[in-house]
Design an enzyme around this catalytic site. Structure first.
Site, short mmCIF file in Angstrom:
data_model
loop_
_atom_site.label_atom_id
_atom_site.label_comp_id
_atom_site.label_asym_id
_atom_site.label_seq_id
_atom_site.Cartn_x
_atom_site.Cartn_y
_atom_site.Cartn_z
N SER A 1 0.76 -1.11 -0.05
CA SER A 1 0.09 0.06 -0.13
C SER A 1 0.83 1.19 -0.10
O SER A 1 2.14 1.13 0.52
CB SER A 1 -0.85 -0.02 1.41
OG SER A 1 -1.62 1.14 1.50
N TYR B 1 -1.41 -0.49 10.28
CA TYR B 1 -1.36 -1.05 8.99
C TYR B 1 -0.13 -0.76 8.09
O TYR B 1 0.41 -1.46 7.63
CB TYR B 1 -2.62 -0.66 8.36
CG TYR B 1 -2.94 -0.96 6.88
CD1 TYR B 1 -3.45 -2.17 6.79
CD2 TYR B 1 -3.08 -0.17 5.85
CE1 TYR B 1 -3.64 -2.95 5.33
CE2 TYR B 1 -3.24 -0.69 4.70
CZ TYR B 1 -3.44 -1.90 4.14
OH TYR B 1 -3.68 -2.33 3.10
#
Length: 319
Positions: free
Chosen positions: A168, A180
């Site tokens: 990401s 995350y």
């Protein structure tokens, strides 16, 4: 000036043999197997269907093989080259069972690709999340990908296949979901080491870096300030007001709502990573402003990026 010209000439001399080299024939998907993790929904679900249509033999790993997502996947693909299997990447026995299933149903051209797509996301400042949640995220997003990679590495070396990892742009910066971001930054470094090590075996390693596709994948549903507040320890409640938590939740939910709904943009990159004769090491699939943030993060001093992100949060006060 002469130094820059010499460097440019050297780069051209290094690149010319590659440009003149005859490009290999397009990949023939028929008879090649690909295992994808996290196919219950999102990118994994879309990719499984796309690869099946292209002619690959697809092993679609699902956390809940009896769930609606897995059943819908099987219905949409129909009988034939797509097989849904239970695969919880945090369980070694699930990974071993997946390997045994692949080996027992391997098509004639062997095992071509592993797509480490499974992942989870959440929201919360560092002190709001318990240690157990950090352990779970590391197990799914980081160790889960490593676990499946280690299991299938012998097959990938044998058939000179591809390994694709879902990262990401959040690997570069954190904005309300540091937990995350932490796991994605770690998987990027794992991939960097693996890519160099696998080159001598003819195995290509690729990283996919999507921007905000929350509406498409549903990986991160809108957050509830009340739920966050109720889960905070008394020590954290003494520091943060409920209004602050509400403002942070609103800020994060606004970001989520601005995400792209076209998950096929990311799937296009995943397919290219699996099929291109010369796949990229990294595929960044993001909006211009998201790429600009990554650019600032990568090329400017940390204080610049901190200033940019702090400005975005400047209206959110502790009390």
């Amino acid at each position: 000036m002469w130094a820059a010209a010499s460097l440019l000439l050297l780069l051209l001399l290094l690149l010319l043999p590659r440009l003149w080299r005859r490009r290999p024939a397009p990949l023939e998907p028929a008879g090649r197997a690909v295992l994808i993790t996290g196919c219950d929904s999102g990118f994994g679900h879309l990719l499984a269907l796309r690869l099946h249509r292209l002619g690959f033999t697809v092993f679609a790993g699902c956390l809940c093989p009896g769930g609606e997502g897995a059943r819908r996947l099987q219905r949409e693909a129909g009988a034939g080259r797509l097989r849904v299997l239970r695969l919880d990447v945090t369980r070694a026995r699930d990974v071993l069972a997946a390997k045994e299933l692949v080996l027992s149903h391997l098509p004639e051209r062997g095992f071509w690709g592993l797509v480490n797509n499974a992942g989870i996301s959440t929201f919360g400042e560092t002190g709001w999340l318990p240690m157990e949640k950090y352990e779970k995220f590391a197990d799914v997003n980081l160790l889960g990908s490593i676990r499946t990679t280690l299991a299938f590495l012998p097959l990938l070396r044998k058939y000179k296949g591809r390994i694709v990892f879902m990262s990401s742009i959040i690997a570069y910066f954190a904005l309300g979901n540091g937990i995350y971001s932490m796991t994605k930054a770690a998987i990027e470094k794992f991939c960097d080491a693996l890519r160099l090590e696998m080159k001598k075996f003819g195995v290509r390693v690729c990283i996919i870096q999507p921007g905000n596709y929350a509406p498409s994948t549903k990986i991160q549903p809108p957050v509830s300030a009340d739920e966050i507040w109720n889960e905070l320890s008394e020590e954290e409640k003494a520091v943060y007001s409920k209004e602050y938590v509400q403002e942070r939740a609103n800020f994060f939910n606004n970001i989520l709502s601005e995400g792209s709904t076209n998950g096929n943009e990311v799937v296009d990159a995943m397919v290219d990573a699996l099929m291109s004769p010369a796949p990229k090491a990294r595929y960044m699939v993001a909006k211009l402003k998201e790429k600009a943030l990554v650019f600032v993060c990568a090329l400017f001093p940390t204080v610049v990026m901190d200033s940019v992100l702090s400005y975005g949060l400047s209206k959110v006060k502790l009390a």
